[in-house]
Design an enzyme around this catalytic site. Structure first.
Site, PDB file in Angstrom:
ATOM      1  N   SER A 155     -13.952  12.892  32.918  1.00 50.21           N
ATOM      2  CA  SER A 155     -15.103  13.673  32.468  1.00 50.21           C
ATOM      3  C   SER A 155     -14.659  14.697  31.434  1.00 50.21           C
ATOM      4  CB  SER A 155     -15.753  14.406  33.647  1.00 50.21           C
ATOM      5  OG  SER A 155     -16.756  15.295  33.201  1.00 50.21           O
ATOM      6  N   TYR A 168     -15.710  19.589  41.339  1.00 50.57           N
ATOM      7  CA  TYR A 168     -15.826  18.289  40.665  1.00 50.57           C
ATOM      8  C   TYR A 168     -14.867  18.220  39.485  1.00 50.57           C
ATOM      9  CZ  TYR A 168     -17.857  14.721  37.569  1.00 50.57           C
ATOM     10  OH  TYR A 168     -18.037  13.650  36.734  1.00 50.57           O
TER      11      TYR A 168
END
Length: 263
Positions: A155, A168
């Site tokens: 990400s 996360y």
């Protein structure tokens, strides 16, 4: 002949969102594609049906990730699904046991700044996003053929700070470190290991993007003034999975559409 004809791929979390886009793309390139799902069997079956309707080959693989024994369960389901597919279509397609392309895409989000994340939520996001791919790879190495490909979906939050998803973000940083070290380990077998880092992508993991105002705000983060689509990420994965990506390994390819450049 398509670039991935004769190859077998497994995409975790391949029934929806970015994973579905990747599964569709790899199948379009000729790969027999195993579409993994954790709980939504119907979505996986629909993805398989969409692949087959376009002339591709696929089968569904069900296994919950983030729980004890998840990797073993996934590989058992994969082996069984591949054997069943081979038995049914042996006259049309030569299918060997094993795997050529592994895409670790399945993941969940944990919201909250550092002072707000509960221990259970922290443990859960690491179990799904880090522990699962680690042991999926560990237990899959004997199935992965020499010259194969591993692609981890990371990400853009590993380089762009979003305090509201700190836990996360940490999981994706761990996945990047795994990518680097695994590439060093598997290079002698001709296996490349890379990560692809998306930015905001129009999927159900980002429900806020269904609001036109929120989508317009998100679009401004990219130099292209739009949010990403699953196909944008899938095309990058397809490159890495093909022979064209043979000289790229140990890398994190930024696929954020130029988000936050110069900031």
């Amino acid at each position: 002949m398509s670039r991935l004809t004769g190859r077998t791929a497994l995409v975790t979390g391949g029934s929806r969102g970015i994973g579905k886009g990747i599964a569709l793309r790899l199948a379009r390139e000729g790969a027999l594609t195993a579409v993994h799902y954790g709980s939504n069997e119907q979505a996986a079956k629909e993805t398989v049906a969409e692949i087959e309707a376009a002339g591709g080959a696929a089968f569904a693989v069900g296994a919950e990730l983030g729980v004890p024994g998840d990797a073993a369960a996934l590989w058992a389901a994969f082996d069984a699904g591949l054997a069943e597919y081979s038995a049914e279509y042996s006259a049309e397609r030569d299918v060997e046991p094993g795997l050529d392309i592994l895409v670790n895409n399945a993941g969940i989000t944990a919201y909250g700044q550092t002072g707000e994340v509960a221990e259970a939520d922290y443990d859960r996001v690491f179990a799904v996003n880090v522990r699962a791919p680690f042991f999926v790879v560990q237990q899959g190495l004997g199935r992965l053929r020499d010259g194969g490909r591993i692609v981890n979906i990371s990400s853009g939050v590993t380089r762009i700070a979003f305090p509201v998803i700190t836990a996360y973000s940490m999981t994706k940083g761990a996945l990047d470190a795994f990518t680097l070290t695994l590439a060093q380990q598997l290079g002698a077998r001709g296996i490349t290991v890379n990560a692809v880092a998306p930015g905001l992508v129009l999927t159900d993991i980002n429900p806020q993007l269904a609001d036109p105002e929120e989508r317009a705000k998100a679009a401004k983060l990219s130099v292209f003034d739009r949010v990403g689509e699953p196909a944008d990420i899938a095309d990058v994965v397809a490159f890495l999975a093909s022979a064209d990506g043979r000289w790229v390994t140990g890398q994190v390819l930024d696929a954020t559409g130029g988000s936050f450049l110069g900031m």
